[in-house]
Design an enzyme around this catalytic site. Sequence first.
Site, PDB file in Angstrom:
ATOM      1  N   ASP A  98     121.081 -12.215 -19.993  1.00  0.00           N
ATOM      2  CA  ASP A  98     122.330 -12.868 -20.389  1.00  0.00           C
ATOM      3  C   ASP A  98     122.270 -14.395 -20.380  1.00  0.00           C
ATOM      4  O   ASP A  98     123.268 -15.064 -20.168  1.00  0.00           O
ATOM      5  CB  ASP A  98     123.447 -12.399 -19.451  1.00  0.00           C
ATOM      6  CG  ASP A  98     123.002 -12.443 -17.988  1.00  0.00           C
ATOM      7  OD1 ASP A  98     122.093 -13.236 -17.676  1.00  0.00           O
ATOM      8  OD2 ASP A  98     123.549 -11.685 -17.164  1.00  0.00           O
ATOM      9  N   GLU A 120     118.549  -4.556 -20.244  1.00  0.00           N
ATOM     10  CA  GLU A 120     119.542  -4.811 -19.191  1.00  0.00           C
ATOM     11  C   GLU A 120     120.926  -4.969 -19.829  1.00  0.00           C
ATOM     12  O   GLU A 120     121.702  -5.875 -19.512  1.00  0.00           O
ATOM     13  CB  GLU A 120     119.188  -6.052 -18.362  1.00  0.00           C
ATOM     14  CG  GLU A 120     119.830  -6.055 -16.989  1.00  0.00           C
ATOM     15  CD  GLU A 120     119.463  -7.295 -16.176  1.00  0.00           C
ATOM     16  OE1 GLU A 120     119.903  -8.400 -16.512  1.00  0.00           O
ATOM     17  OE2 GLU A 120     118.709  -7.154 -15.193  1.00  0.00           O
ATOM     18  N   GLU A 134     127.281 -16.345 -18.312  1.00  0.00           N
ATOM     19  CA  GLU A 134     126.513 -15.116 -18.553  1.00  0.00           C
ATOM     20  C   GLU A 134     127.377 -13.906 -18.896  1.00  0.00           C
ATOM     21  O   GLU A 134     126.998 -13.080 -19.726  1.00  0.00           O
ATOM     22  CB  GLU A 134     125.616 -14.802 -17.348  1.00  0.00           C
ATOM     23  CG  GLU A 134     124.451 -15.763 -17.147  1.00  0.00           C
ATOM     24  CD  GLU A 134     124.811 -16.994 -16.319  1.00  0.00           C
ATOM     25  OE1 GLU A 134     126.006 -17.195 -15.997  1.00  0.00           O
ATOM     26  OE2 GLU A 134     123.894 -17.778 -16.002  1.00  0.00           O
ATOM     27  N   HIS A 208     121.717 -20.534  -6.597  1.00  0.00           N
ATOM     28  CA  HIS A 208     121.543 -21.324  -7.818  1.00  0.00           C
ATOM     29  C   HIS A 208     122.680 -21.211  -8.808  1.00  0.00           C
ATOM     30  O   HIS A 208     122.798 -22.027  -9.698  1.00  0.00           O
ATOM     31  CB  HIS A 208     120.231 -20.938  -8.527  1.00  0.00           C
ATOM     32  CG  HIS A 208     120.302 -19.624  -9.245  1.00  0.00           C
ATOM     33  ND1 HIS A 208     120.309 -18.431  -8.584  1.00  0.00           N
ATOM     34  CD2 HIS A 208     120.405 -19.324 -10.564  1.00  0.00           C
ATOM     35  CE1 HIS A 208     120.384 -17.444  -9.455  1.00  0.00           C
ATOM     36  NE2 HIS A 208     120.458 -17.956 -10.662  1.00  0.00           N
ATOM     37  N   ARG A 210     125.752 -21.381 -11.206  1.00  0.00           N
ATOM     38  CA  ARG A 210     126.635 -22.463 -11.621  1.00  0.00           C
ATOM     39  C   ARG A 210     127.965 -22.449 -10.858  1.00  0.00           C
ATOM     40  O   ARG A 210     128.479 -23.467 -10.432  1.00  0.00           O
ATOM     41  CB  ARG A 210     126.950 -22.258 -13.101  1.00  0.00           C
ATOM     42  CG  ARG A 210     126.825 -23.452 -13.964  1.00  0.00           C
ATOM     43  CD  ARG A 210     126.902 -22.975 -15.410  1.00  0.00           C
ATOM     44  NE  ARG A 210     125.614 -23.185 -16.080  1.00  0.00           N
ATOM     45  CZ  ARG A 210     125.293 -24.305 -16.721  1.00  0.00           C
ATOM     46  NH1 ARG A 210     126.149 -25.281 -16.799  1.00  0.00           N
ATOM     47  NH2 ARG A 210     124.122 -24.443 -17.290  1.00  0.00           N
ATOM     48  N   HIS A 241     116.275 -24.225  -5.641  1.00  0.00           N
ATOM     49  CA  HIS A 241     116.307 -24.269  -7.111  1.00  0.00           C
ATOM     50  C   HIS A 241     116.221 -25.723  -7.579  1.00  0.00           C
ATOM     51  O   HIS A 241     116.849 -26.598  -6.979  1.00  0.00           O
ATOM     52  CB  HIS A 241     117.610 -23.622  -7.595  1.00  0.00           C
ATOM     53  CG  HIS A 241     117.552 -23.169  -9.013  1.00  0.00           C
ATOM     54  ND1 HIS A 241     117.875 -24.000 -10.055  1.00  0.00           N
ATOM     55  CD2 HIS A 241     117.198 -21.991  -9.564  1.00  0.00           C
ATOM     56  CE1 HIS A 241     117.724 -23.333 -11.199  1.00  0.00           C
ATOM     57  NE2 HIS A 241     117.313 -22.112 -10.929  1.00  0.00           N
TER      58      HIS A 241
HETATM   59  N1  UDP Z   1     112.311 -15.648  -7.778  1.00  0.00           N
HETATM   60  C1  UDP Z   1     111.069 -16.255  -7.681  1.00  0.00           C
HETATM   61  N2  UDP Z   1     110.944 -17.384  -6.912  1.00  0.00           N
HETATM   62  C2  UDP Z   1     111.991 -17.937  -6.249  1.00  0.00           C
HETATM   63  C3  UDP Z   1     113.271 -17.330  -6.367  1.00  0.00           C
HETATM   64  C4  UDP Z   1     113.394 -16.185  -7.151  1.00  0.00           C
HETATM   65  O1  UDP Z   1     110.094 -15.789  -8.255  1.00  0.00           O
HETATM   66  O2  UDP Z   1     111.804 -18.954  -5.579  1.00  0.00           O
HETATM   67  C5  UDP Z   1     112.442 -14.436  -8.606  1.00  0.00           C
HETATM   68  C6  UDP Z   1     113.130 -13.264  -7.957  1.00  0.00           C
HETATM   69  O3  UDP Z   1     112.205 -12.419  -7.308  1.00  0.00           O
HETATM   70  C7  UDP Z   1     113.782 -12.547  -9.120  1.00  0.00           C
HETATM   71  C8  UDP Z   1     114.095 -13.668 -10.081  1.00  0.00           C
HETATM   72  O4  UDP Z   1     113.268 -14.774  -9.693  1.00  0.00           O
HETATM   73  O5  UDP Z   1     112.877 -11.668  -9.766  1.00  0.00           O
HETATM   74  C9  UDP Z   1     115.545 -14.032  -9.962  1.00  0.00           C
HETATM   75  O6  UDP Z   1     115.748 -15.236 -10.574  1.00  0.00           O
HETATM   76  P1  UDP Z   1     117.066 -16.080 -10.366  1.00  0.00           P
HETATM   77  O7  UDP Z   1     117.601 -15.827  -9.019  1.00  0.00           O
HETATM   78  O8  UDP Z   1     116.711 -17.461 -10.764  1.00  0.00           O
HETATM   79  O9  UDP Z   1     118.036 -15.545 -11.514  1.00  0.00           O
HETATM   80  P2  UDP Z   1     119.020 -14.307 -11.647  1.00  0.00           P
HETATM   81  O10 UDP Z   1     118.307 -13.059 -11.299  1.00  0.00           O
HETATM   82  O11 UDP Z   1     120.198 -14.584 -10.777  1.00  0.00           O
HETATM   83  O12 UDP Z   1     119.403 -14.335 -13.087  1.00  0.00           O
END
Ligand code: UDP
Length: 369
Positions: A98, A120, A134, A208, A210, A241
């Site tokens: 998203d 997804e 998103e 992280h 927003r 982040h």
């Molecule tokens: N992740 C990573 N390193 C980090 C933090 C998260 O590789 O320092 C991985 C985590 O295992 C997951 C993905 O990044 O697979 C999640 O990303 P994020 O939290 O940025 O985005 P969201 O899932 O909320 O869209």
Amino acid sequence: MVKNILVVFGTRPEAIKLAPVILELKKYPNLYNVIVCNTEQQKELSNQTLEFFDIQADIKLDCMRENQKLVDIQSRIMLKLQDVFNDNTIHATIVQGDTMSVFCGALVSFYNKIPVFHIEAGLRSNDIFEPFPEEAIRAMVSKITTLHFAPTNDAVQALKKEGIDKNVFMVGNTSIDALACLSDEIMQKSDKFLENIDKEKLVLATIHRRENHGDRLEVICKAIKDLANKFKDHSFLIPVHPNPNVKNKIYEELSSISNVMLTNPLEYPMLISVMKNSKLILTDSGGIQEEAPSFNVPILVLRYETERIEGVNAGFSKLVGADYNKIISEATNILDKHKKDTRIIKENPYGSGNASIYIKDYIDIFFKR
Ligand code: UDP
């Protein structure tokens, strides 16, 4: 005839969740020519992550700019993606999730009358501002998608409620497939990162989103600070982040606390290693809510809404928002116990790791029609 499938992504979580699908489709070069296109909405994070799966982007669009506004990044990606469609014959476009790259990938594909396969599909918080943007993006993408790959039954039902019931396939979440894609060698190297840390008393925190920027981040930082002072024998690891709205505040509030470790974003295998060994996770991340159940780790979700309600229903996660009292009391509940008494021994509700195989099978059927 070999079908050219364009895979568009731009951020770290998309790279992680698309990697198993790319690898699966690439096993069949007589059927599919996979064109991997990174918009580089998050340049370093997305490219670095892809490498762990031994995948290179075929096309890089270099769309990231410092402190990018939604409108800027959207227009840049749209224009550059149209060039990709001008220069290549594309038979289908795959997007996942998203983000703005997903929105643009789907929309440009739709404008070119090329079928969109959305991985997804069907996640909904039902609050258009949480997460922002998103929630709106994923709903808009569903309107122009040809094949909807939903991770769970709840996601299938959410699509149904919006009148989308054709070509919806429940396949599980590819984030669970990704956990099995990393080589033993890579995982062994990553496990070394924790060599000198007491794994019985490790807490992982990531922030992280927003909607957590600003006042909410202030509250979350205060709660983590007070927890770290209360549980001095525990280590609180926060991969910070790079977004300056997050990074500056976290360093300002937490860098002086001895049992809080602030690091750069961790490489994906390292993050998995930390997650696997954590006693508790505090996070507003979507992907982490899906992955942590594979390792039986309890999660406190730093959000007021979640589109991943399956984890809450199964008892893995609790929503604590940016509510100071809730964060402290729920975390204390867990940290007061021995780690072994905090594990949640249940199946991961987000899938069993076969999603990418199912996705490939449904794509086969689509092209045989
Ligand atoms: N992740 C990573 N390193 C980090 C933090 C998260 O590789 O320092 C991985 C985590 O295992 C997951 C993905 O990044 O697979 C999640 O990303 P994020 O939290 O940025 O985005 P969201 O899932 O909320 O869209």
